[in-house]
Design a protein around this motif. Structure first.
Motif, PDB file in Angstrom:
ATOM      1  N   ASN A   6      13.916  -1.883  10.777  1.00  0.00           N
ATOM      2  CA  ASN A   6      14.643  -0.984   9.949  1.00  0.00           C
ATOM      3  C   ASN A   6      14.600   0.334  10.888  1.00  0.00           C
ATOM      4  OD1 ASN A   6      15.411   1.797   8.881  1.00  0.00           O
ATOM      5  ND2 ASN A   6      14.523   0.278   6.476  1.00  0.00           N
ATOM      6  N   LEU A   7      15.265   1.182  12.907  1.00  0.00           N
ATOM      7  CA  LEU A   7      14.701   1.771  12.839  1.00  0.00           C
ATOM      8  C   LEU A   7      15.223   3.281  12.829  1.00  0.00           C
ATOM      9  CD1 LEU A   7      15.383  -0.006  15.948  1.00  0.00           C
ATOM     10  CD2 LEU A   7      13.247   0.595  14.930  1.00  0.00           C
ATOM     11  N   GLN A   8      15.690   3.243  11.373  1.00  0.00           N
ATOM     12  CA  GLN A   8      15.384   4.511   9.999  1.00  0.00           C
ATOM     13  C   GLN A   8      14.553   4.852   9.166  1.00  0.00           C
ATOM     14  OE1 GLN A   8      18.903   4.664   7.417  1.00  0.00           O
ATOM     15  NE2 GLN A   8      18.593   6.134   6.316  1.00  0.00           N
ATOM     16  N   LEU A   9      13.852   4.355   8.767  1.00  0.00           N
ATOM     17  CA  LEU A   9      12.814   4.358   7.868  1.00  0.00           C
ATOM     18  C   LEU A   9      11.762   5.041   8.058  1.00  0.00           C
ATOM     19  CD1 LEU A   9      12.345   3.982   4.677  1.00  0.00           C
ATOM     20  CD2 LEU A   9      10.717   1.704   5.932  1.00  0.00           C
ATOM     21  N   GLY A  10      11.516   7.101   8.006  1.00  0.00           N
ATOM     22  CA  GLY A  10      10.198   7.268   8.377  1.00  0.00           C
ATOM     23  C   GLY A  10       9.264   7.092   7.868  1.00  0.00           C
ATOM     24  N   TRP A  11       8.676   6.272   7.447  1.00  0.00           N
ATOM     25  CA  TRP A  11       7.335   5.923   7.016  1.00  0.00           C
ATOM     26  C   TRP A  11       6.522   5.485   7.557  1.00  0.00           C
ATOM     27  CZ3 TRP A  11       9.285   2.757   1.839  1.00  0.00           C
ATOM     28  CH2 TRP A  11      10.096   3.589   1.132  1.00  0.00           C
ATOM     29  N   PRO A  12       5.477   5.747   7.946  1.00  0.00           N
ATOM     30  CA  PRO A  12       4.450   4.922   8.482  1.00  0.00           C
ATOM     31  C   PRO A  12       4.025   3.574   8.471  1.00  0.00           C
ATOM     32  CG  PRO A  12       2.939   6.341   6.837  1.00  0.00           C
ATOM     33  CD  PRO A  12       4.295   6.743   7.079  1.00  0.00           C
ATOM     34  N   SER A  13       3.797   2.502   9.271  1.00  0.00           N
ATOM     35  CA  SER A  13       3.257   1.014   8.738  1.00  0.00           C
ATOM     36  C   SER A  13       2.029   0.771   7.632  1.00  0.00           C
ATOM     37  CB  SER A  13       3.601   0.194   9.546  1.00  0.00           C
ATOM     38  OG  SER A  13       3.521   1.230  10.612  1.00  0.00           O
ATOM     39  N   PRO A  14       2.543  -0.183   6.624  1.00  0.00           N
ATOM     40  CA  PRO A  14       1.822  -0.496   5.348  1.00  0.00           C
ATOM     41  C   PRO A  14      -0.017  -0.525   6.023  1.00  0.00           C
ATOM     42  CG  PRO A  14       3.083  -0.717   5.102  1.00  0.00           C
ATOM     43  CD  PRO A  14       3.539  -0.448   6.476  1.00  0.00           C
ATOM     44  N   ALA A  15       0.294  -1.534   7.680  1.00  0.00           N
ATOM     45  CA  ALA A  15      -1.015  -2.083   8.415  1.00  0.00           C
ATOM     46  C   ALA A  15      -1.795  -0.961   9.333  1.00  0.00           C
ATOM     47  CB  ALA A  15      -0.136  -2.830   9.962  1.00  0.00           C
ATOM     48  N   ILE A  16      -1.306   0.191   9.696  1.00  0.00           N
ATOM     49  CA  ILE A  16      -2.424   1.217   9.879  1.00  0.00           C
ATOM     50  C   ILE A  16      -2.441   2.232   8.880  1.00  0.00           C
ATOM     51  CG2 ILE A  16      -1.270   1.286  12.300  1.00  0.00           C
ATOM     52  CD1 ILE A  16      -0.290   4.130  11.199  1.00  0.00           C
ATOM     53  N   PHE A  17      -2.389   1.927   7.266  1.00  0.00           N
ATOM     54  CA  PHE A  17      -2.661   2.538   6.576  1.00  0.00           C
ATOM     55  C   PHE A  17      -4.464   2.786   6.469  1.00  0.00           C
ATOM     56  CE2 PHE A  17       0.823   2.134   3.614  1.00  0.00           C
ATOM     57  CZ  PHE A  17       1.503   2.970   3.907  1.00  0.00           C
ATOM     58  N   PRO A  18      -4.262   3.906   6.133  1.00  0.00           N
ATOM     59  CA  PRO A  18      -6.498   4.320   6.080  1.00  0.00           C
ATOM     60  C   PRO A  18      -7.367   3.861   5.100  1.00  0.00           C
ATOM     61  CG  PRO A  18      -5.026   6.071   6.003  1.00  0.00           C
ATOM     62  CD  PRO A  18      -4.562   5.461   6.236  1.00  0.00           C
ATOM     63  N   SER A  19      -7.110   2.753   4.494  1.00  0.00           N
ATOM     64  CA  SER A  19      -7.795   1.985   2.918  1.00  0.00           C
ATOM     65  C   SER A  19      -8.624   1.742   3.099  1.00  0.00           C
ATOM     66  CB  SER A  19      -6.560   0.590   2.729  1.00  0.00           C
ATOM     67  OG  SER A  19      -5.407   0.732   3.137  1.00  0.00           O
ATOM     68  N   ALA A  20      -9.153   1.865   4.083  1.00  0.00           N
ATOM     69  CA  ALA A  20     -10.705   1.714   3.780  1.00  0.00           C
ATOM     70  C   ALA A  20     -11.370   3.249   3.555  1.00  0.00           C
ATOM     71  CB  ALA A  20     -11.568   0.873   4.841  1.00  0.00           C
TER      72      ALA A  20
END
Ligand SMILES: Cc1ncc(COP(=O)(O)O)c(C=O)c1O
Length: 462
Positions: A6-20
């Motif tokens: 999905n190259l439409q989605l303008g969302w940051p990928s969860p893999a880089i979320f700053p959960s910590a």
């Protein structure tokens, strides 16, 4: 590689979320009885006070090192979308407010927000060229709008709380625009604020991608980038002696959605203190308090400790930068030979600063400043034989290649026929791709699928 891309989605990928970092912020707040007591009550109208202060300091370090941005210019919002709604509720009345002027191609999800506020039939597109919004077009259109205006006084919003209503709203994304990827030159920024002052317009800018930047060339040194382009609100603060009156003519709509995560639902508005104060007293906020109190307290901890800036410098920017180069190389290798063109305008043009305070590196002096790229999106013009087929190609891509991308016609300004005509000759022939959601390998695979789609269409002779 298989699977949906999905190259439409303008969302940051969860893999880089700053959960910590969010967790650390949350635990700092919730393990302190004093902080928890503040964070868990109704928020003050203008938002969690420590966050207003930490945002003001952070923005000063980015945009205005010489003239600190004070907390009274900032109010906390639940993101750029919610705040746009508040701006319209507080500072417009359809009819008295003649038109909403939207840069085109436009961030299409803003259109329903304008419609919900009574602006059906009043949305107008303003074309963008390689330097940003076409200010001469806008001047002509504003003059015509004023000639045709029939309502000279507000009919509904006459109470003292509506002390200020604007006759026009101008909506733009000046830096790394969604969807065009363009960055408006300094000259145009200044022209825009002068126009806004002349025509009683409020320029609302979604400044949500500004800090996500890196050199366009892979081997250039990121530490040599020039300063972040001043926002329109910075231009209003300093240009020609500063704001015309206590309200000013610009509001910056900032958000942590693109730099922390959209679910955090925290943003901020910056404008003159009078405008920010009035904005923060919309009815829903007066009743329910600032709409994002507890999240705001977590974000404050992240800003105050420096963990947000560290995460931006060490994770978000390097990740997007790497994906950007991967995408650009794949476009060069696979799409450009098929006739695609990257059309994101000129790199940001700095100009000699005015003599009145905009000293934050906004000059062209240093030629060693590398051209910059950034944000979430790039915009491609389709090959000649495919132009006009954006929607069709997108449908085929999804059906046969499990690939999604956004196509030009999606970015038309709702209800503006002349925008639709311009789209057919210009931005409608393009597509928008995002590097925010997928890994570099997936992005390269997505570009490959797009190339295969075009090759297949050509073989079929369509
Ligand atoms: C230009 C622009 N404005 C606003 C938003 C949404 O902002 P928020 O999540 O802060 O409501 C987006 C998200 O894609 C955007 O691209």
């Amino acid at each position: 590689m298989t699977g949906h891309i999905n190259l439409q989605l303008g969302w940051p990928s969860p893999a880089i979320f700053p959960s910590a970092q969010v967790l650390e912020g949350a635990s700092n707040v919730l393990s302190s009885p004093e902080k928890a007591a503040t964070a868990l009550v109704y928020g003050p109208d203008a938002g969690y006070a420590p966050l207003r202060e930490s945002i003001a300091n952070w923005l000063s370090s980015i945009y205005s090192r010489d003239h600190a941005i004070t907390p009274d210019r900032v109010c906390i919002t639940n993101g750029a979308s919610g705040n746009l709604d508040n701006i319209l509720a507080r500072f417009t009345e359809p009819g008295y407010t003649r038109n909403i002027w939207m840069i085109e191609p436009s961030y299409f999800l803003a259109c329903p927000i304008f419609l919900d506020n009574g602006f059906e039939g009043r949305l107008r597109g303003v074309p963008e060229d390689d330097e940003g919004l076409d200010t001469q077009f806008l001047r002509n259109a504003l003059e015509e709008s004023e000639r045709n205006a029939t309502q000279q006084v507000p009919l509904v919003k006459k109470a003292p709380r509506y002390e200020k209503l604007y006759k026009h709203i101008i909506y733009a994304v000046p830096t790394f625009s969604n969807p065009s990827g363009k960055t408006m030159s300094l000259r145009r920024r200044h022209e825009l604020i002068r126009l806004a002052r002349e025509f009683d317009a409020l320029v609302v800018t979604d400044d949500v991608y500004d800090v996500l930047r890196w050199p366009q060339e892979e081997d250039a040194d990121i530490s040599r980038l020039g300063d972040v382009p001043p926002r329109i609100v910075d231009a209003d603060r300093f240009l020609d002696g500063g704001p015309k009156d206590k309200w000013g003519n610009a509001m910056s709509n900032g958000s942590f959605s693109k730099i922390i995560a959209p679910g955090i639902r925290v943003g901020w508005a910056e404008a003159t203190p009078a405008l920010s104060l009035a904005l923060s007293t919309v009815g829903a906020t007066r009743s329910g308090g600032c709409p994002t109190q507890i999240s705001a307290s977590f974000v404050h901890e992240m800003l105050d400790s420096g963990s947000l800036q560290k995460y931006l410098n060490e994770t978000v920017i390097p990740t997007f930068r790497k994906r950007f180069y991967g995408m650009m190389k794949a476009i060069d290798q696979r799409l450009v030979p098929l006739g695609f063109e990257v059309s994101v305008g000129k790199p940001y043009e700095r100009a000699p600063p005015p003599t009145n305070g905009l000293t934050n590196g906004h000059s062209n002096g240093d030629q060693s400043i590398p051209p910059e790229a950034g944000g979430y999106f790039t915009y491609l013009t389709l090959p000649m034989d495919q132009s006009g087929k954006g929607a069709e190609l997108a449908a085929q891509a999804l059906k046969d290649f499990d690939l999604k991308f956004a196509f030009g016609d999606m970015f038309k300004v709702h209800g503006d026929d002349s925008c639709a005509e311009r789209a057919a000759k210009g931005f409608g022939k393009g597509i928008r791709l995002s590097w925010a959601w997928h890994t570099t390998d997936e992005i390269i695979e997505g570009i490959e699928r797009l190339a295969q789609l075009i090759e297949r269409e050509r073989k079929r002779g369509v």
